[in-house]
Design a protein around this motif. Structure first.
Motif, short mmCIF file in Angstrom:
data_model
loop_
_atom_site.label_atom_id
_atom_site.label_comp_id
_atom_site.label_asym_id
_atom_site.label_seq_id
_atom_site.Cartn_x
_atom_site.Cartn_y
_atom_site.Cartn_z
N PHE A 193 -5.04 -2.82 7.76
CA PHE A 193 -4.40 -3.39 6.58
C PHE A 193 -3.21 -4.28 7.01
O PHE A 193 -3.02 -5.38 6.50
CB PHE A 193 -3.91 -2.26 5.66
N ASN A 207 -11.78 -0.77 2.69
CA ASN A 207 -10.84 0.11 2.00
C ASN A 207 -9.49 -0.54 1.70
O ASN A 207 -8.71 -0.01 0.93
CB ASN A 207 -10.58 1.36 2.85
N ASP A 208 -9.22 -1.66 2.36
CA ASP A 208 -7.89 -2.24 2.20
C ASP A 208 -7.77 -3.12 0.98
O ASP A 208 -6.70 -3.58 0.64
CB ASP A 208 -7.53 -3.08 3.44
N ASP A 209 -8.89 -3.40 0.31
CA ASP A 209 -8.83 -4.30 -0.83
C ASP A 209 -8.24 -3.59 -2.03
O ASP A 209 -8.82 -2.64 -2.54
CB ASP A 209 -10.23 -4.80 -1.20
N LYS A 210 -7.10 -4.06 -2.48
CA LYS A 210 -6.51 -3.44 -3.65
C LYS A 210 -7.22 -3.98 -4.89
O LYS A 210 -7.62 -3.25 -5.77
CB LYS A 210 -5.02 -3.71 -3.72
N ILE A 211 -7.39 -5.27 -4.92
CA ILE A 211 -8.10 -5.87 -6.03
C ILE A 211 -9.47 -6.25 -5.52
O ILE A 211 -9.61 -6.87 -4.47
CB ILE A 211 -7.35 -7.09 -6.58
N ARG A 264 0.84 -1.20 0.00
CA ARG A 264 0.00 0.00 0.00
C ARG A 264 0.88 1.25 0.00
O ARG A 264 1.84 1.33 0.77
CB ARG A 264 -0.88 -0.01 1.25
N ARG A 280 -4.42 -7.59 8.67
CA ARG A 280 -5.23 -8.53 7.89
C ARG A 280 -4.43 -9.79 7.55
O ARG A 280 -3.26 -9.71 7.18
CB ARG A 280 -5.72 -7.86 6.61
#
Lengths: 443, 435
Positions: free
Chosen positions: A180, B74-78, A121, A183
């Motif tokens: 994040f 919000n953390d899902d990139k894909i 990220r 996870r």
């Protein structure tokens, strides 16, 4: 003076004589005054919260010294935007010994990727000055308005971490970014090994454009206090960030003044010193758009609403007062006629009514003030949580008081009352004493 | 059939209002200015809501409904709307074509962009260019502050704050023009330079693989929030999927042709029937529009507050005036009662008077409000609003429904205040009234 006290006594007696109507007028005045105070009290709280947040929590200082556009350019052009060691020495020398300066801090920002297992990220890392962190913990404004954002426990945690893992970079992500990091790796990312708790990799560029990579560890969360920033900001100690991008330069200096009143003079002195030194620097206050966008944006927005509200309420109150005073004066036409017939000059009669109106207004404002303070205190003690726009998560609903704001609003009410009674009595006294004595008191 | 008593009371009420014109004028003015204040405040808030709605549903292409994987955050990139799920949804879109105006597919993309020696991280979106333009409607179909909007694969547009960081040069003025709801861009290609205008876009796939592609910068845009703008990029959906080596999507936006409520129900039923692990959310309940909800929530609290304070003042003033009128007309009340008017009829008389003056006051207030709103809207005063990157116009939406509800509240307060004052006088005996 004797005459004034005599008029004051007479005015008080008159107020008591029409106690019912005056009570109702007083209630209207007191409730609208306390309403406006509570409304502006909320705006004042937002101002204080965001000021403490911008200046101390996000470490922008009361004044921020950087190269022109350096605050933004440090992210993409660190080689030219950062302040070199010799420049740092000159800036520190300028600020040394200034009796109005409370502290001076260093700041640095850099873009980087945080990588956890196979997930990455992009974030903006903001370097925090540990000295300013310690200073903030003792600042009354921070303790009073932004106390929920303080993390005093992080100071010993960081000190211990430095002893145990001197080669790892310390990271304080926002609560959203911590999610994040926490996870678990999903099944589709097979082949990506799960790293130890809190361990992550940082990937970026040094000031010379080389690849920079190091291991980091999340030591605890630190919110920026602002929702949109929390999505993309991690904090790091300035020293760790300098080590990571391989520099001894800093992005900017932050200056903290002892009193806000001293800010203009410190700003001016600094400006002159910078000019004399020949350094190409920009000095921006916390309320400039580049430094405190959220501060000026939110305060400006709420200020517009508050001004609109005060204008509307004042006009309704003014008209109501005018109508109520008209009624009250008209009812007492005979009394005015009698005073005029007894030889009282018009000036004295006008004074009498003005003192009555001012007395009623002061009593109502006093009551309104007590009600507002009482309600504000009650609201604070109820520990109501609410989520105002722009602020990360929720916060304690608080009403804050600013004496000058209260005085300005009070004076506005007083002026409106005074003007209303003045117009009514002056108009009434244009009539002859005989005509007033014959007046049945009808409009 | 006309009731002669009603006629008499109405005539009497109007005559009384005219006879006591100064009192009536006071009530009329208080009602008028009360309506003006409350209606304008509510109209201003409605306009703020309109600006946000326009920003999210039209300019940001959220449409009215967003379909995305369950538990998306919000953390899902894909994203996670798989190819099979997309095929299934296409069947639904084809079946319900009459109730859907536009479908836009989105994929979140983040990574790094390099222009020669300059580079920056980016956060952005890949989307369907053609349907995206449709959902943005005429007002925002041109969404570039410099250059032009996306037209084809291989192109990118950058947030203008990011462009500044990357040393792009462009005219930051003269791109806005007033429109129905705030401002819109002038649909004209304005020159800009970002080095050679060719950037190297690099991303990391979910397998940890680094992929990059050379893309042409065709325009610069403003996302609305400066911090977002600092890392913002948009590209065609094909490019996004190619870069990330995926056929998945982050979400799908739908714009309804008719009722969005019905379409939302239909989508939810379809998802449930086909057991698709997806959720359909109306735009104003979605996590991305948290700022809208919070702002409107706060403004609603302000609205209730303003309404309470102002209607309280109006109520107290009207009560005071009516008390005075009634006490002055005590003998008239006694006379009416002695000639056979019962309490109910007298109450009706005063009530009619109160309604008459209230209607007059509200009418004058309505005319003044419309004039005030018109002037305020024409002046085009700009101010900084919260975290929005561009100043917004101070404007008022004088919507009829707001007028009706405000008028009903104020009229109700005035009538209750009048009745309270009259009832008190009616408790006295006829003799007491006549004396």
């Amino acid at each position: 003076m004797k005459r004034f006290f005599w008029l004051l006594r007479l005015a008080s007696l008159n107020l008591l004589r029409n106690s019912k109507r005056n009570l109702i007028t007083g209630i209207a005045l007191a409730s609208s005054f306390s309403g406006i105070l509570l409304f502006t009290g909320y705006v004042v709280w937002v101002e204080k919260y965001l000021r403490a947040n911008t200046v101390f929590v996000n470490q922008s200082g009361h004044l921020l010294i950087s190269r022109p556009n350096g605050l933004e350019d440090q992210l993409t052009k660190p080689r030219t935007a950062l302040l070199k060691k010799d420049e740092q020495e000159k800036i520190e020398a300028m600020l040394k010994g200034d009796a109005d300066v409370l502290a001076v801090g260093k700041g640095l920002q850099s873009m980087m990727m945080i990588i956890k297992d196979c997930r990455s990220r992009g974030v903006i890392a903001i370097g925090r000055d540990e000295g300013i962190d310690r200073l903030s913990l003792g600042q009354p404004d921070v303790l009073k308005w932004d106390y929920e954002l303080l993390k005093p426990e992080q100071i010993p945690v960081l000190a211990k971490f430095r002893q145990v893992s001197p080669k790892e970079a310390a990271v304080f992500p926002s609560p959203i970014l911590q999610k994040f990091i926490d996870r678990k790796t999903s099944s589709k990312q097979a082949g990506c090994e799960e790293s130890a708790n809190g361990s992550l990799q940082l990937l970026g560029r040094t000031t010379t454009g080389e690849v920079a990579a190091t291991d980091g560890r999340a030591l605890g969360t630190q919110s920026t206090g602002l929702a949109i920033l929390d999505e993309r900001v991690i904090y790091m100690p300035v020293k760790d960030l300098q080590t990571f991008i391989e520099t001894d330069s800093v992005g900017y200096y932050t200056v903290y003044v002892k009193s806000l009143l001293a800010l203009p003079s410190v700003w001016k002195r600094l400006h002159e010193d910078v000019k004399a030194s020949g350094l190409d620097l920009q000095i921006q206050p916390f309320f400039s758009e580049n430094v405190g966008l959220y501060y000026i944006g939110s305060v400006g927005f709420l200020g517009t609403i508050a001004a609109f509200f005060v204008l509307l309420v004042s006009s309704v109150v003014g008209l109501s007062l005018f109508s109520l005073f008209s009624m009250s004066v008209t009812e007492r036409s005979m009394e005015i006629g009698l005073l005029a017939a007894l030889g009282f000059p018009a000036k004295i009669v006008i004074w009498l009514f003005e003192i009555e109106a001012v007395l009623l207004c002061l009593l109502s404002l006093g009551t309104g003030l007590l009600v507002a303070i009482g309600l504000g205190d009650l609201i604070f003690k109820q520990n109501i949580r609410f989520s105002p726009p722009g602020i990360a998560g929720d916060t304690h609903f608080t009403i804050a008081w600013e004496p000058w704001v209260m005085v300005v609003i009070g004076l506005t009410f007083l002026l409106v009352s005074y003007v209303s009674i003045r117009i009514v009595t002056v108009l009434k006294l244009k009539r002859s004493a005989l005509s007033l004595l014959q007046d049945a008191g009808t409009l | 059939m006309k009731n002669p008593m009603t006629d008499t009371i109405s005539r009497l009420a109007i005559a009384n209002s005219l006879a006591h014109w100064r009192y009536s004028l006071s009530t009329i003015l208080i009602m008028g200015i009360g309506l003006l204040s409350i209606w304008m405040f509510r109209g201003y808030m409605l306009k703020v809501g309109d600006l946000y709605r326009d920003h999210f549903t039209v300019r940001s292409m959220f449409g009215e409904i967003l379909i995305e994987p369950e538990n998306a955050d919000n953390d899902d990139k894909i994203g996670g709307i798989t190819g099979n799920q997309q095929q299934s949804l296409q069947t639904f879109f084809a079946q319900d074509a009459d109730s859907i105006e536009a479908v836009v597919r989105f994929l979140k993309v983040d990574g790094q962009i390099t222009f020669g020696a300059e580079n920056s991280l980016f956060d952005g979106l890949a989307y369907d260019i053609t349907s995206g333009e449709k959902i943005r409607s005429e007002k925002w179909s041109w969404n570039a502050v410099a250059g032009r909007p996306l037209k084809a694969p291989g192109e990118i547009v950058l947030g203008r704050a990011m462009a500044r960081l990357l040393a792009c040069e462009f005219d930051s003025e003269h791109y806005l023009e007033p429109s129905d709801n705030g401002h819109a861009y002038i649909a004209k290609e304005r020159p800009f330079t970002c080095g050679s205008n060719e950037g190297q876009v690099s991303v990391v796939t979910d397998k940890g693989q680094i992929r990059s592609q050379s893309m042409k910068v065709v325009g610069l845009m403003d996302v609305g929030f400066r911090d977002l703008d600092r890392t913002w990029m948009m590209m065609d959906i094909q490019d996004g999927q190619l870069l990330l080596k995926t056929n998945e999507l982050s979400w799908i936006s739908l714009k309804a042709r008719g009722s969005s409520v019905k379409l939302l129900d239909d989508v939810r039923v379809y998802l449930a029937e086909h057991r698709l692990p997806l959720v359909a959310t109306p735009w104003d309940k979605h996590r991305y529009t948290d700022l809208y909800r919070r702002t409107m929530g706060l403004l609603r609290v302000f609205e209730v507050f303003v309404l309470s304070i102002l209607s309280g003042i109006v109520g107290i003033s009207v009560f005071n005036l009516m008390s005075k009128i009634v006490s002055e007309r005590r003998r008239e009340i006694g006379l009416l009662r002695s000639v056979g008017f019962n309490s109910r009829k007298i109450l009706r008389l005063f009530l009619t008077e109160s309604i008459f003056t209230s209607i007059l006051g509200l009418s004058i207030g309505a005319a003044a409000s419309l004039g005030f709103a018109n002037v305020a809207n024409r002046l085009g005063i700009l101010y900084k609003a919260g975290i929005l990157s561009e100043p917004v116009p101070f404007a008022i939406n004088p919507e009829l429904s707001l007028f009706v509800s405000t008028a009903l509240i104020l009229g109700g307060v005035s009538i209750i205040a009048s009745l309270t004052a009259v009832r008190k006088a009616l408790r006295k005996t006829v003799i007491e009234c006549l004396m």
